[in-house]
Design a protein around this motif. Structure first.
Motif, PDB file in Angstrom:
ATOM      1  N   SER A 199      18.727 -36.223  16.327  1.00  0.00           N
ATOM      2  CA  SER A 199      18.522 -35.691  14.980  1.00  0.00           C
ATOM      3  C   SER A 199      18.364 -34.176  15.030  1.00  0.00           C
ATOM      4  CB  SER A 199      17.278 -36.317  14.344  1.00  0.00           C
ATOM      5  OG  SER A 199      16.117 -35.958  15.076  1.00  0.00           O
ATOM      6  N   ILE A 200      18.458 -33.561  13.861  1.00  0.00           N
ATOM      7  CA  ILE A 200      18.293 -32.121  13.731  1.00  0.00           C
ATOM      8  C   ILE A 200      16.925 -31.873  13.119  1.00  0.00           C
ATOM      9  CG2 ILE A 200      19.224 -30.046  12.654  1.00  0.00           C
ATOM     10  CD1 ILE A 200      21.902 -31.288  13.335  1.00  0.00           C
ATOM     11  N   GLY A 201      16.078 -31.225  13.887  1.00  0.00           N
ATOM     12  CA  GLY A 201      14.747 -30.866  13.408  1.00  0.00           C
ATOM     13  C   GLY A 201      14.648 -29.358  13.335  1.00  0.00           C
ATOM     14  N   ASN A 202      14.644 -28.825  12.144  1.00  0.00           N
ATOM     15  CA  ASN A 202      14.621 -27.376  11.952  1.00  0.00           C
ATOM     16  C   ASN A 202      13.179 -26.868  11.946  1.00  0.00           C
ATOM     17  OD1 ASN A 202      17.455 -27.083  11.756  1.00  0.00           O
ATOM     18  ND2 ASN A 202      17.360 -27.968   9.711  1.00  0.00           N
ATOM     19  N   TRP A 203      12.498 -27.027  13.088  1.00  0.00           N
ATOM     20  CA  TRP A 203      11.070 -26.744  13.179  1.00  0.00           C
ATOM     21  C   TRP A 203      10.750 -25.260  13.065  1.00  0.00           C
ATOM     22  CZ3 TRP A 203      10.704 -31.305  12.064  1.00  0.00           C
ATOM     23  CH2 TRP A 203      11.188 -32.368  12.812  1.00  0.00           C
ATOM     24  N   ASN A 204      11.716 -24.390  13.359  1.00  0.00           N
ATOM     25  CA  ASN A 204      11.465 -22.950  13.258  1.00  0.00           C
ATOM     26  C   ASN A 204      11.754 -22.403  11.866  1.00  0.00           C
ATOM     27  OD1 ASN A 204      10.648 -22.694  15.931  1.00  0.00           O
ATOM     28  ND2 ASN A 204      12.735 -22.441  16.651  1.00  0.00           N
ATOM     29  N   PHE A 205      12.287 -23.217  10.986  1.00  0.00           N
ATOM     30  CA  PHE A 205      12.564 -22.790   9.615  1.00  0.00           C
ATOM     31  C   PHE A 205      11.361 -23.134   8.738  1.00  0.00           C
ATOM     32  CE2 PHE A 205      17.403 -23.760  10.160  1.00  0.00           C
ATOM     33  CZ  PHE A 205      17.526 -22.700  11.029  1.00  0.00           C
ATOM     34  N   GLU A 206      11.208 -22.394   7.669  1.00  0.00           N
ATOM     35  CA  GLU A 206      10.125 -22.679   6.728  1.00  0.00           C
ATOM     36  C   GLU A 206      10.260 -24.091   6.151  1.00  0.00           C
ATOM     37  OE1 GLU A 206       8.284 -20.897   2.616  1.00  0.00           O
ATOM     38  OE2 GLU A 206       9.227 -19.486   4.002  1.00  0.00           O
ATOM     39  N   CYS A 207      11.501 -24.519   5.911  1.00  0.00           N
ATOM     40  CA  CYS A 207      11.741 -25.846   5.306  1.00  0.00           C
ATOM     41  C   CYS A 207      11.367 -26.993   6.236  1.00  0.00           C
ATOM     42  CB  CYS A 207      13.200 -25.982   4.891  1.00  0.00           C
ATOM     43  SG  CYS A 207      14.362 -26.041   6.302  1.00  0.00           S
ATOM     44  N   GLN A 208      11.444 -26.771   7.532  1.00  0.00           N
ATOM     45  CA  GLN A 208      11.209 -27.794   8.561  1.00  0.00           C
ATOM     46  C   GLN A 208      11.937 -29.104   8.248  1.00  0.00           C
ATOM     47  OE1 GLN A 208       7.015 -28.116   9.610  1.00  0.00           O
ATOM     48  NE2 GLN A 208       7.336 -26.414  11.033  1.00  0.00           N
ATOM     49  N   SER A 209      13.166 -28.982   7.735  1.00  0.00           N
ATOM     50  CA  SER A 209      13.936 -30.185   7.406  1.00  0.00           C
ATOM     51  C   SER A 209      14.278 -30.958   8.675  1.00  0.00           C
ATOM     52  CB  SER A 209      15.204 -29.812   6.644  1.00  0.00           C
ATOM     53  OG  SER A 209      16.019 -28.976   7.439  1.00  0.00           O
ATOM     54  N   HIS A 210      14.455 -32.242   8.515  1.00  0.00           N
ATOM     55  CA  HIS A 210      14.723 -33.145   9.639  1.00  0.00           C
ATOM     56  C   HIS A 210      15.716 -34.196   9.157  1.00  0.00           C
ATOM     57  CE1 HIS A 210      12.961 -36.305  12.635  1.00  0.00           C
ATOM     58  NE2 HIS A 210      14.030 -35.724  13.127  1.00  0.00           N
ATOM     59  N   TYR A 211      16.864 -34.271   9.841  1.00  0.00           N
ATOM     60  CA  TYR A 211      17.913 -35.190   9.392  1.00  0.00           C
ATOM     61  C   TYR A 211      18.872 -35.522  10.526  1.00  0.00           C
ATOM     62  CZ  TYR A 211      20.090 -30.557   8.852  1.00  0.00           C
ATOM     63  OH  TYR A 211      20.530 -29.265   9.070  1.00  0.00           O
TER      64      TYR A 211
END
Length: 141
Positions: free
Chosen positions: A66-78
């Motif tokens: 999966s893609i975990g955008n942990w360094n972005f403010e949104c912290q989206s995960h998909y």
């Protein structure tokens, strides 16, 4: 209705990354897309044995894990599965840290060079013949 991305195989990643497109450069082992939450951040996923794996079935692409955008403010995960976006649950700070530690552990294990000095040598030394063995051999000739 699930969101989806189109995939586009390219040699070079374009300067302007468009929303809704997953650009894939096989030559440079990289995929990039705009975050699907709409925040506008560019998400880079390196393709390698220790990062993401890309599957192309002739029609659609899948990225794993999966893609975990942990360094972005949104912290989206998909997930991106067959060009479709499947949103995953939010991770806690602890889960993010454990995931990062696990990723690092896998990278270290993959790239670790075995220390052969610690392993038993499979080469056995052949002892040099003694002077008496040499003389005996000469006398037999």
């Amino acid at each position: 209705m699930k969101m989806s991305l189109q995939h586009k195989f390219v040699e070079f990643i374009p300067e302007k990354v468009e929303e809704g497109i997953l650009y894939v450069s096989i030559e440079y082992c990289t995929a990039i897309h705009k975050c699907v939450c709409g925040c506008g951040n560019e998400v880079v996923t390196p393709l390698s044995p220790t990062d993401w794996k890309l599957t192309f079935n002739g029609k659609a692409v899948t990225l794993h894990p999966s893609i975990g955008n942990w360094n972005f403010e949104c912290q989206s995960h998909y997930w991106i599965k067959n060009n479709k976006i499947e949103f995953a649950g939010r991770w806690t700070e602890r889960e993010i840290n454990l995931g990062r530690e696990n990723d690092l552990k896998h990278k270290i294990e993959y790239f670790e060079v075995p220390d052969i000095s610690k392993e038993e040598s499979v080469v056995q030394e052949i002892p040099k013949p003694t002077i008496w063995q040499k003389i005996s051999k000469l006398l037999r000739l």
